[in-house]
Design a protein around this motif. Structure first.
Motif, PDB file in Angstrom:
ATOM      1  N   ALA A  85       0.807  -1.223   0.000  1.00  0.00           N
ATOM      2  CA  ALA A  85       0.000   0.000   0.000  1.00  0.00           C
ATOM      3  C   ALA A  85       0.839   1.272   0.000  1.00  0.00           C
ATOM      4  N   VAL A  86       2.156   1.145   0.086  1.00  0.00           N
ATOM      5  CA  VAL A  86       3.029   2.324   0.130  1.00  0.00           C
ATOM      6  C   VAL A  86       3.340   2.774  -1.286  1.00  0.00           C
ATOM      7  N   GLY A  87       3.136   4.054  -1.542  1.00  0.00           N
ATOM      8  CA  GLY A  87       3.376   4.592  -2.872  1.00  0.00           C
ATOM      9  C   GLY A  87       4.836   4.906  -3.135  1.00  0.00           C
ATOM     10  N   VAL A  88       5.161   5.123  -4.410  1.00  0.00           N
ATOM     11  CA  VAL A  88       6.540   5.406  -4.803  1.00  0.00           C
ATOM     12  C   VAL A  88       7.041   6.686  -4.147  1.00  0.00           C
ATOM     13  N   GLY A  89       6.183   7.706  -4.079  1.00  0.00           N
ATOM     14  CA  GLY A  89       6.601   8.967  -3.470  1.00  0.00           C
ATOM     15  C   GLY A  89       6.981   8.801  -2.014  1.00  0.00           C
ATOM     16  N   GLU A  90       6.198   8.017  -1.275  1.00  0.00           N
ATOM     17  CA  GLU A  90       6.495   7.798   0.135  1.00  0.00           C
ATOM     18  C   GLU A  90       7.783   6.996   0.292  1.00  0.00           C
ATOM     19  N   LEU A  91       8.009   6.036  -0.591  1.00  0.00           N
ATOM     20  CA  LEU A  91       9.248   5.263  -0.540  1.00  0.00           C
ATOM     21  C   LEU A  91      10.455   6.159  -0.788  1.00  0.00           C
ATOM     22  N   CYS A  92      10.366   7.017  -1.782  1.00  0.00           N
ATOM     23  CA  CYS A  92      11.488   7.926  -2.075  1.00  0.00           C
ATOM     24  C   CYS A  92      11.755   8.863  -0.908  1.00  0.00           C
ATOM     25  N   ALA A  93      10.685   9.368  -0.288  1.00  0.00           N
ATOM     26  CA  ALA A  93      10.848  10.274   0.851  1.00  0.00           C
ATOM     27  C   ALA A  93      11.488   9.546   2.026  1.00  0.00           C
ATOM     28  N   ALA A  94      11.114   8.286   2.244  1.00  0.00           N
ATOM     29  CA  ALA A  94      11.682   7.521   3.345  1.00  0.00           C
ATOM     30  C   ALA A  94      13.165   7.276   3.124  1.00  0.00           C
ATOM     31  N   ARG A  95      13.540   6.952   1.893  1.00  0.00           N
ATOM     32  CA  ARG A  95      14.957   6.741   1.603  1.00  0.00           C
ATOM     33  C   ARG A  95      15.751   8.025   1.737  1.00  0.00           C
ATOM     34  N   THR A  96      15.182   9.126   1.267  1.00  0.00           N
ATOM     35  CA  THR A  96      15.857  10.419   1.399  1.00  0.00           C
ATOM     36  C   THR A  96      16.013  10.802   2.866  1.00  0.00           C
TER      37      THR A  96
END
Length: 436
Positions: A325-336
């Motif tokens: 359920a996690v979107g690409v934008g949230e994944l990128c923000a978490a990695r950043t």
């Protein structure tokens, strides 16, 4: 040589010839037969001791000359069962068929074998290094958890079944069980020990780590496991920082009381300890890390879960479904966010003149029961930003359960951190104060 001798002493005795690998293996067999039925740290292996005696004998035949013996000559090592090891199935604490989990031998295992180590066997892990526990019990009190997910590795070292064991940490799976079991745990700077050949959980935050009985052993193990180890003889006393605020308040009353006792002992030993506000947004950091782990676990297990989803424990399956359920934008923000947090922590260290953060290795002592491996919140932020951490045995509760101190330093400063940690451990033990 007693079976529970610390790694550096074991290695020195084996290399010098004072102890031969074959009788040392036999001493571990005797200890294992006495203790392992209560601890359940190791996965079953039909001919473990016959195999080890054959491998130890072959090693003796290859290295007649003590001067030619490698650094871990004859040292038996426990290996968490998410590491691929030639000749051993990988099950990862799961009900999946082992043929679905094959792979090339882990780089960390190859490094240990190239240094002369023997594989004692696979150690118990929670399912896929998440939260579904196995049968392992805490050697200090078998009614309590050893922590997780590297439960078997921590318990095996604490019980004297082997002087060194491999583990991994994605949230708190090395430092927390080390604290619960009263041993030293090393979680390196992210990427400094290769993760190749280890079943992935969340590759952005997966770390290979290890367990030993003391810091000297951790330094010896690190010199073999790290791709680029740079010996450090730093002896100036570090300035220690206590991260005050919401992060520290996550510890329970018993954990905080023990931690304050550790701080007082270090101050009496002559250390400069400074209390600094840090991680005021720890709840957001926790949430970000948990979401990152969920989505990357879902990605790592995509094919396996599609085929074998019904074999997964509910806790692991729920994590994977959350990740979907996690979107690409949230994944990128978490990695950043990992890099941003690291910059914040190190900027604060620079501004306050700090060398090492000290904090509890876990919220408190090991919880009762083995159905829960304990809370990793005291380890999570340091894992999130990839900083090196060392767990030190620091004290015990009135009930005899260990309390660990966690030491954290700057990205890439592992060698210096281990030098400092050795002195901090001695100070906690009342040996002497810091070098000045």
């Amino acid at each position: 040589m007693p079976a529970d001798t610390a790694l550096a002493d074991v290695a020195a005795s084996l290399r010098s010839g004072e102890t031969r690998p074959t009788p040392y293996v036999e001493s571990l067999r005797t200890r294992s037969e006495d203790i392992e039925p209560e601890i359940h740290a190791l996965l079953e292996e039909p001919d473990r001791w016959g195999r080890l005696q054959r491998e130890a004998g072959a090693l003796e035949a290859c290295f007649d000359d003590p001067a030619a013996r490698p650094p871990l000559y004859g040292v038996p090592v426990g290996v968490k069962d998410i590491f691929h090891v030639d000749g051993f199935p990988t099950r990862a604490g799961s009900d999946l068929p082992s043929e679905a989990l094959t792979g090339s031998e882990a780089a960390a295992v190859r490094a240990l074998r190239n240094a002369g180590a023997l594989v004692l066997g696979k150690t118990v892990t929670t399912e896929f290094a998440y939260f579904e526990p196995g049968p392992t019990r805490n050697p200090h009190d078998t009614d309590h958890t050893p922590g997780g997910s590297s439960s078997g590795s921590a318990a095996a070292v604490a019980a004297g079944l082997c002087p060194l064991a491999l583990g991994s940490q994605t949230i708190g799976s090395v430092i927390r069980p080390a604290a619960f079991c009263g041993v030293v745990g090393l979680k390196p700077t992210y990427g400094r020990i290769p993760i190749d050949g280890v079943l992935p959980v969340a590759p952005s935050v997966d770390h290979v780590g290890c367990f030993t009985r003391d810091v000297a052993g951790a330094r010896l193990a690190a010199s073999v496991l790290y791709d680029h180890w740079r010996p450090d003889s730093t002896i100036e006393a570090p300035v220690l920082g206590v991260p005050e605020g919401p992060y520290l308040e996550q510890a329970d009353d018993e954990g905080l009381e023990g931690f304050e006792n550790h701080v007082e002992r270090l101050e009496r030993a002559g250390y400069d300890v400074r209390r600094v506000d840090l991680l005021g947004d720890v709840e957001a950091v926790n949430d970000r890390h948990d979401r990152l782990v969920a989505v990357e676990t879902a990605l790592s297990h995509s094919e396996l879960f599609d085929e074998y989803g019904e074999h997964y424990a509910e806790a692991t399956a729920a994590l994977i479904r959350e990740g979907h359920a996690v979107g690409v934008g949230e994944l990128c923000a978490a990695r950043t966010g990992r890099g941003a947090l690291r910059e914040e922590v190190e900027r604060t260290m620079d501004e306050e003149g700090l060398d090492v953060w000290i904090c509890p290795g876990a919220p408190g002592p090991a919880p009762e029961g083995i159905d829960d491996t304990g809370d990793p919140v005291m380890n999570l932020p340091w894992t999130h930003c990839g900083l090196p951490a060392v767990a030190l045995p620091a004290s015990t509760t009135e009930g005899g359960l260990p309390l660990g101190l966690q030491c954290v330093s700057r990205f890439g400063s592992d060698e210096r951190l281990l030098s400092w940690a050795e002195e901090i451990a001695e100070a906690l033990a009342g040996v002497d104060g810091p070098s000045v």
